[in-house]
Write an enzyme that holds these catalytic residues in place. Sequence first.
Site, short mmCIF file in Angstrom:
data_model
loop_
_atom_site.label_atom_id
_atom_site.label_comp_id
_atom_site.label_asym_id
_atom_site.label_seq_id
_atom_site.Cartn_x
_atom_site.Cartn_y
_atom_site.Cartn_z
N HIS A 79 0.83 -1.19 0.00
CA HIS A 79 0.00 0.00 0.00
C HIS A 79 0.87 1.24 0.00
CE1 HIS A 79 -2.76 3.07 1.22
NE2 HIS A 79 -3.74 2.26 0.88
N TYR A 209 -8.12 10.34 4.42
CA TYR A 209 -8.16 11.26 5.56
C TYR A 209 -9.09 12.41 5.19
CZ TYR A 209 -3.86 8.97 7.24
OH TYR A 209 -2.92 8.07 7.67
N LYS A 305 1.91 4.01 14.12
CA LYS A 305 3.31 3.76 14.45
C LYS A 305 3.50 2.68 15.52
CE LYS A 305 5.32 6.91 11.95
NZ LYS A 305 5.80 6.40 10.68
N TYR A 397 6.09 8.98 7.30
CA TYR A 397 4.84 8.23 7.33
C TYR A 397 5.12 6.73 7.29
CZ TYR A 397 -0.08 7.31 6.03
OH TYR A 397 -1.39 6.89 6.00
#
Length: 400
Positions: A79, A209, A305, A397
Amino acid sequence: MTDRQTLSTTDVVVLGAGPAGLVLGNLLQERGVDCVVLERAERAYVQTRARAGFLAAHTVRILERHGLAEGLLRRGRAHSVCEFRSADGRFRLDYGALGQGERHTVYPQQQLVTDLLTRFLASGGRVEFGTEAVAVLDADTDRPAVTVRGADGRPGRWRARYVAGCDGRHGAARRSLPAGSVRRYHCDHGVTWLGLLAEAPPSLDAVGYAVHERGFAGHMARTSEITRYYLQCERGIPADAWSEERIWDELELRMRGAEYGPLNRGRVVRRGVVDLESDVLEPLRHGSLFLAGDAAGLVSPSAAKGANLAVLQAEILAGALVDDLLHGDSAGLDAYSARCLAYIWRAQEFSHWMIRLLHGSYGTSDGRSLFHDSLRRSRLASLRTSRSLQDWFAEHYVGV
Ligand code: APR
């Protein structure tokens, strides 16, 4: 010790069979270090608990290096795109083509945990399920102990050379730290999410988002049939406060379905409310007790994370324990805390930046919050237009 307690010994007692504890267990086992994993929950629960699902390239490399990546390489999906939607329009960032060109692998955490567990048990590893660690004792000596309560309520005790606290933020490791031995840095981001797992195919081929005046909404594919959604909501509301219809209508509105296409609706099979909080403990060690994963620090889920940091810390800790126990070299253990904290604070900084990017002044409209809303809008515009900011974003990211 009472006479009803049984005493067992090993080199390393690992508390918790999450990603941190199971990676650590596997790596110790691989190098022939005697260890045991104590897990409060039953095996079936651990293997089905839905959590995160985005593995960074670095995490995949660690797992590959130790022969633990077979399942995720076979069944995980690459992804590399996220899409931002707001009143200013939408834009996509192909982060796999930015920064260092790395991608995520989407692989539900319960599948990873199942793989790690299967592998650990197959190679002779010991996991005591249904066994709750009650306290870590004598951590300031070189013979720490862990008191436990078994599934039948019977008390027991493990002695070891080291204890690895991988039992999350509410575990026994954190609880056992004497006052003043470790400092806790904490931040409540003032944001609450309703986290949802829907039996619905993903609605876009990207992480979505949505920044909306009614609050944030997020979309993350898990499998071709399951999608994770997030809705910013009022603090303190019960998870079942909203009907399924209201949830889908609100998602549709915030994700701007009317403009960009409707969402694939389905049954909401799991829901929970989470207050976005972060914390870090310093140092990640008290004598013979080491902290890893959520026990070491909690990163808000805004940038996915947590599991990635857990795997990284487990690898660093395993290497240090092996050096000490097999070669008498304690330098790695001495450096463990500082080494991990450098990664942890970078992840915290990025996730804090993400929170400020995605959440507005929910429900308030005084001058200060309007000011911050405008900053957020400008931050999103910079991300849309600045190639160097996009590279920075991509690097942080996917990276750890
Ligand atoms: N005794 C034994 N086991 C315990 C105890 C205890 N007192 N307290 C908690 N546990 C177990 C939990 O049942 C759980 O299985 O410790 C395990 C901790 O696992 P995780 O919560 O998955 O934590 P960690 O391995 O640090 O992984 C962190 O995964 O999904 C993410 O949000 C999570 O991002 C975080 C990452």
